[in-house]
Write a protein that holds these residues in place. Structure first.
Motif, PDB file in Angstrom:
ATOM      1  N   SER A  40       0.835  -1.205   0.000  1.00 64.59           N
ATOM      2  CA  SER A  40       0.000   0.000   0.000  1.00 64.59           C
ATOM      3  C   SER A  40       0.864   1.247   0.000  1.00 64.59           C
ATOM      4  O   SER A  40       0.629   2.182  -0.773  1.00 64.59           O
ATOM      5  CB  SER A  40      -0.923   0.021   1.228  1.00 64.59           C
ATOM      6  N   TYR A  44       1.095   3.807  -3.169  1.00 66.71           N
ATOM      7  CA  TYR A  44       0.568   5.138  -2.845  1.00 66.71           C
ATOM      8  C   TYR A  44       1.604   6.221  -3.144  1.00 66.71           C
ATOM      9  O   TYR A  44       1.276   7.277  -3.691  1.00 66.71           O
ATOM     10  CB  TYR A  44       0.164   5.174  -1.377  1.00 66.71           C
ATOM     11  N   ASN A  51      -5.496   8.885  -4.221  1.00 65.86           N
ATOM     12  CA  ASN A  51      -5.786   9.358  -2.877  1.00 65.86           C
ATOM     13  C   ASN A  51      -6.081   8.223  -1.893  1.00 65.86           C
ATOM     14  O   ASN A  51      -6.261   8.479  -0.706  1.00 65.86           O
ATOM     15  CB  ASN A  51      -6.928  10.383  -2.869  1.00 65.86           C
ATOM     16  N   TRP A  52      -6.092   6.983  -2.384  1.00 61.17           N
ATOM     17  CA  TRP A  52      -6.288   5.836  -1.485  1.00 61.17           C
ATOM     18  C   TRP A  52      -5.753   4.588  -2.170  1.00 61.17           C
ATOM     19  O   TRP A  52      -6.059   4.327  -3.341  1.00 61.17           O
ATOM     20  CB  TRP A  52      -7.774   5.653  -1.165  1.00 61.17           C
ATOM     21  N   GLN A  69      -3.216   3.213   2.661  1.00 66.37           N
ATOM     22  CA  GLN A  69      -2.699   4.577   2.719  1.00 66.37           C
ATOM     23  C   GLN A  69      -3.816   5.482   2.231  1.00 66.37           C
ATOM     24  O   GLN A  69      -4.428   5.214   1.203  1.00 66.37           O
ATOM     25  CB  GLN A  69      -1.481   4.742   1.816  1.00 66.37           C
ATOM     26  N   GLY A  70      -4.079   6.555   2.948  1.00 62.56           N
ATOM     27  CA  GLY A  70      -5.128   7.493   2.580  1.00 62.56           C
ATOM     28  C   GLY A  70      -5.995   7.803   3.770  1.00 62.56           C
ATOM     29  O   GLY A  70      -5.648   7.458   4.908  1.00 62.56           O
ATOM     30  N   LEU A  71      -7.116   8.463   3.517  1.00 58.32           N
ATOM     31  CA  LEU A  71      -8.042   8.820   4.592  1.00 58.32           C
ATOM     32  C   LEU A  71      -8.703   7.569   5.169  1.00 58.32           C
ATOM     33  O   LEU A  71      -8.745   6.530   4.506  1.00 58.32           O
ATOM     34  CB  LEU A  71      -9.110   9.779   4.070  1.00 58.32           C
ATOM     35  N   ASP A 109     -14.477   7.899   0.593  1.00 54.90           N
ATOM     36  CA  ASP A 109     -13.805   9.196   0.513  1.00 54.90           C
ATOM     37  C   ASP A 109     -14.516   9.977  -0.582  1.00 54.90           C
ATOM     38  O   ASP A 109     -14.452   9.610  -1.757  1.00 54.90           O
ATOM     39  CB  ASP A 109     -12.320   9.021   0.182  1.00 54.90           C
ATOM     40  N   SER A 112     -12.869  10.805  -4.043  1.00 45.89           N
ATOM     41  CA  SER A 112     -12.565   9.794  -5.072  1.00 45.89           C
ATOM     42  C   SER A 112     -13.503   9.949  -6.259  1.00 45.89           C
ATOM     43  O   SER A 112     -14.712  10.074  -6.094  1.00 45.89           O
ATOM     44  CB  SER A 112     -12.680   8.386  -4.491  1.00 45.89           C
ATOM     45  N   GLU A 115     -11.581   4.630  -9.971  1.00 43.96           N
ATOM     46  CA  GLU A 115     -11.127   3.538  -9.101  1.00 43.96           C
ATOM     47  C   GLU A 115     -10.771   2.309  -9.926  1.00 43.96           C
ATOM     48  O   GLU A 115     -11.369   2.056 -10.965  1.00 43.96           O
ATOM     49  CB  GLU A 115     -12.266   3.210  -8.133  1.00 43.96           C
ATOM     50  N   ASP A 133      -7.810   4.309  -5.540  1.00 47.83           N
ATOM     51  CA  ASP A 133      -8.730   5.394  -5.870  1.00 47.83           C
ATOM     52  C   ASP A 133      -7.958   6.634  -6.317  1.00 47.83           C
ATOM     53  O   ASP A 133      -6.823   6.852  -5.882  1.00 47.83           O
ATOM     54  CB  ASP A 133      -9.561   5.802  -4.651  1.00 47.83           C
ATOM     55  N   SER A 134      -8.623   7.448  -7.127  1.00 45.11           N
ATOM     56  CA  SER A 134      -8.046   8.714  -7.577  1.00 45.11           C
ATOM     57  C   SER A 134      -9.083   9.825  -7.475  1.00 45.11           C
ATOM     58  O   SER A 134     -10.272   9.583  -7.696  1.00 45.11           O
ATOM     59  CB  SER A 134      -7.575   8.614  -9.025  1.00 45.11           C
TER      60      SER A 134
END
Length: 160
Positions: A40, A44, A51-52, A69-71, A109, A112, A115, A133-134
């Motif tokens: 991850s 990332y 973003n994830w 990794q991410g929110l 999130d 996002s 994906e 995710d982006s």
């Protein structure tokens, strides 16, 4: 100690480099949590405009969040919900250009927009999914899908 190197070349070449880095990072380690955490972080920090990046593991009933990794993320995802559930239940990579247009999308999130979710299958057994995710619509193309599938395969191979 592992040191990631900057990716160069075409997108397929960059993913080949990233897969080689993933193999080196996971070499000799079979623990899925440790490997998911390291992969991850690797992905990332290597890929732009994500973003994830993380893993959901199948517990026999549903997907449960693993290392990422991410929110903060959704903790549990039923197999009949969202992009992750579709990848797991169909055992087929889901590449979604606009998550808001995906029926049943789960917005863990709200930033996002696109994906890719790769199912993790060992033999006939569903292990879980690898989710990226982006915040950009249409961020992922066929080269991204193939590259992320190769990285997911490195993860599954390390489980054996």
């Amino acid at each position: 100690m592992f040191t990631a190197t900057a990716l160069t070349g075409s997108k397929p070449e960059q993913y080949a480099e990233l897969a080689a880095q993933a193999r080196a990072l996971l070499h000799g380690e079979r623990d899925r949590t440790a490997n998911a955490a390291n992969l991850s972080a690797l992905v990332y920090h290597a890929l732009p405009s994500v973003n994830w990046v993380g893993f959901y593991f199948f517990d026999g009933r549903e997907l449960v969040v693993g290392p990422f990794q991410g929110l903060p993320a959704c903790v549990r995802i039923p197999l009949d919900k969202g992009v992750c559930g579709a990848a797991a239940s169909e055992r087929r990579t889901q590449r979604v250009e606009d998550v808001e247009a995906f029926p049943g999308h789960i917005a863990c999130d709200s930033a996002s927009r696109s994906e890719v979710v790769v199912p993790l299958v060992q033999g006939e057994r569903l292990v879980g999914v690898f989710d990226i995710d982006s915040p950009e619509k249409g961020r992922f193309d066929a080269d991204d899908q193939a590259g992320l599938e190769a990285i997911a395969a490195v993860f599954v191979e390390a489980l054996a």
